[in-house]
Design a protein around this motif. Structure first.
Motif, PDB file in Angstrom:
ATOM      1  N   LEU A  90      35.614  33.809  44.876  1.00  0.00           N
ATOM      2  CA  LEU A  90      35.226  34.608  43.997  1.00  0.00           C
ATOM      3  C   LEU A  90      35.332  35.684  43.846  1.00  0.00           C
ATOM      4  N   GLN A  91      34.078  36.183  45.066  1.00  0.00           N
ATOM      5  CA  GLN A  91      33.917  37.728  45.516  1.00  0.00           C
ATOM      6  C   GLN A  91      34.918  38.247  46.292  1.00  0.00           C
ATOM      7  N   GLU A  92      35.793  37.770  46.810  1.00  0.00           N
ATOM      8  CA  GLU A  92      36.805  38.270  47.781  1.00  0.00           C
ATOM      9  C   GLU A  92      37.965  38.426  46.357  1.00  0.00           C
ATOM     10  N   LEU A  93      38.326  37.899  45.536  1.00  0.00           N
ATOM     11  CA  LEU A  93      39.151  38.041  44.897  1.00  0.00           C
ATOM     12  C   LEU A  93      38.732  39.457  43.883  1.00  0.00           C
ATOM     13  N   LYS A  94      37.223  39.088  43.757  1.00  0.00           N
ATOM     14  CA  LYS A  94      36.389  40.671  42.735  1.00  0.00           C
ATOM     15  C   LYS A  94      37.007  42.082  43.777  1.00  0.00           C
ATOM     16  N   ARG A  95      36.874  41.955  44.604  1.00  0.00           N
ATOM     17  CA  ARG A  95      37.371  42.653  45.708  1.00  0.00           C
ATOM     18  C   ARG A  95      38.284  43.456  45.499  1.00  0.00           C
ATOM     19  N   ARG A  96      38.949  42.237  45.873  1.00  0.00           N
ATOM     20  CA  ARG A  96      40.732  42.622  45.844  1.00  0.00           C
ATOM     21  C   ARG A  96      41.025  43.423  44.833  1.00  0.00           C
ATOM     22  N   HIS A  97      40.648  42.534  43.513  1.00  0.00           N
ATOM     23  CA  HIS A  97      41.325  43.435  41.921  1.00  0.00           C
ATOM     24  C   HIS A  97      40.595  44.474  42.062  1.00  0.00           C
ATOM     25  N   ALA A 125      54.088  47.883  37.610  1.00  0.00           N
ATOM     26  CA  ALA A 125      54.401  47.115  37.250  1.00  0.00           C
ATOM     27  C   ALA A 125      54.082  46.026  38.206  1.00  0.00           C
ATOM     28  N   GLU A 126      54.362  46.009  39.450  1.00  0.00           N
ATOM     29  CA  GLU A 126      54.030  45.545  40.278  1.00  0.00           C
ATOM     30  C   GLU A 126      52.294  45.620  40.587  1.00  0.00           C
ATOM     31  N   LEU A 127      51.591  46.181  40.621  1.00  0.00           N
ATOM     32  CA  LEU A 127      50.452  46.581  40.401  1.00  0.00           C
ATOM     33  C   LEU A 127      49.859  45.328  39.591  1.00  0.00           C
ATOM     34  N   LYS A 128      50.306  45.535  38.420  1.00  0.00           N
ATOM     35  CA  LYS A 128      49.898  45.169  36.693  1.00  0.00           C
ATOM     36  C   LYS A 128      49.989  43.448  37.836  1.00  0.00           C
ATOM     37  N   ARG A 129      51.356  43.128  38.095  1.00  0.00           N
ATOM     38  CA  ARG A 129      51.220  41.987  37.703  1.00  0.00           C
ATOM     39  C   ARG A 129      50.344  41.393  38.574  1.00  0.00           C
ATOM     40  N   ARG A 130      49.873  41.484  39.946  1.00  0.00           N
ATOM     41  CA  ARG A 130      49.196  41.442  41.179  1.00  0.00           C
ATOM     42  C   ARG A 130      48.121  41.683  40.203  1.00  0.00           C
ATOM     43  N   LYS A 131      47.478  42.014  39.606  1.00  0.00           N
ATOM     44  CA  LYS A 131      46.185  42.421  39.325  1.00  0.00           C
ATOM     45  C   LYS A 131      46.123  41.102  38.201  1.00  0.00           C
ATOM     46  N   LEU A 132      47.007  41.276  37.314  1.00  0.00           N
ATOM     47  CA  LEU A 132      46.316  39.643  36.483  1.00  0.00           C
ATOM     48  C   LEU A 132      46.598  38.257  37.149  1.00  0.00           C
ATOM     49  N   VAL A 133      47.384  37.859  38.094  1.00  0.00           N
ATOM     50  CA  VAL A 133      47.500  36.921  39.512  1.00  0.00           C
ATOM     51  C   VAL A 133      46.312  36.751  39.885  1.00  0.00           C
ATOM     52  N   LEU A 134      45.348  37.932  40.050  1.00  0.00           N
ATOM     53  CA  LEU A 134      43.965  37.444  40.765  1.00  0.00           C
ATOM     54  C   LEU A 134      43.231  37.170  39.359  1.00  0.00           C
ATOM     55  N   ASP A 145      43.983  35.510  36.663  1.00  0.00           N
ATOM     56  CA  ASP A 145      44.178  34.151  36.482  1.00  0.00           C
ATOM     57  C   ASP A 145      43.444  33.093  37.750  1.00  0.00           C
ATOM     58  N   GLN A 146      42.998  33.677  39.202  1.00  0.00           N
ATOM     59  CA  GLN A 146      42.532  32.832  39.989  1.00  0.00           C
ATOM     60  C   GLN A 146      41.558  32.901  39.528  1.00  0.00           C
ATOM     61  N   MET A 147      41.035  34.364  39.554  1.00  0.00           N
ATOM     62  CA  MET A 147      39.542  34.214  39.101  1.00  0.00           C
ATOM     63  C   MET A 147      38.703  33.244  37.990  1.00  0.00           C
ATOM     64  N   SER A 148      39.504  32.685  36.854  1.00  0.00           N
ATOM     65  CA  SER A 148      39.378  32.530  35.529  1.00  0.00           C
ATOM     66  C   SER A 148      39.293  31.270  36.434  1.00  0.00           C
ATOM     67  N   LYS A 149      39.907  31.046  36.554  1.00  0.00           N
ATOM     68  CA  LYS A 149      40.185  29.058  37.099  1.00  0.00           C
ATOM     69  C   LYS A 149      38.949  28.519  37.522  1.00  0.00           C
TER      70      LYS A 149
END
Length: 59
Positions: free
Chosen positions: A7-14, A36-45, A47-51
């Motif tokens: 989770l910390q790694e995902l937050k760092r990447r976000h 658009a690509e950056l926003k998509r990548r940010k949203l994917v991260l 979603d992963q953090m939410s899970k």
């Protein structure tokens, strides 16, 4: 890798993507496809953090 460290790694990447997105948006010649690509990548991260955060929820 523990869930917390993942989770910390995902937050760092976000946060890194957020900074890159800010730089791109502040540029007078920003590329809409790149934004658009950056926003998509940010949203994917996000979603992963939410899970992962859902695994800590106590009912």
């Amino acid at each position: 890798m523990s869930i917390q460290s993942h989770l910390q790694e995902l937050k760092r990447r976000h946060a890194a993507i957020e900074q890159e997105l800010s730089r791109e948006l502040s540029s007078p010649a920003s590329d809409p496809l790149r934004v658009a690509e950056l926003k998509r990548r940010k949203l994917v991260l996000k979603d992963q953090m939410s899970k992962l955060n859902g695994t800590f929820t106590v009912h």
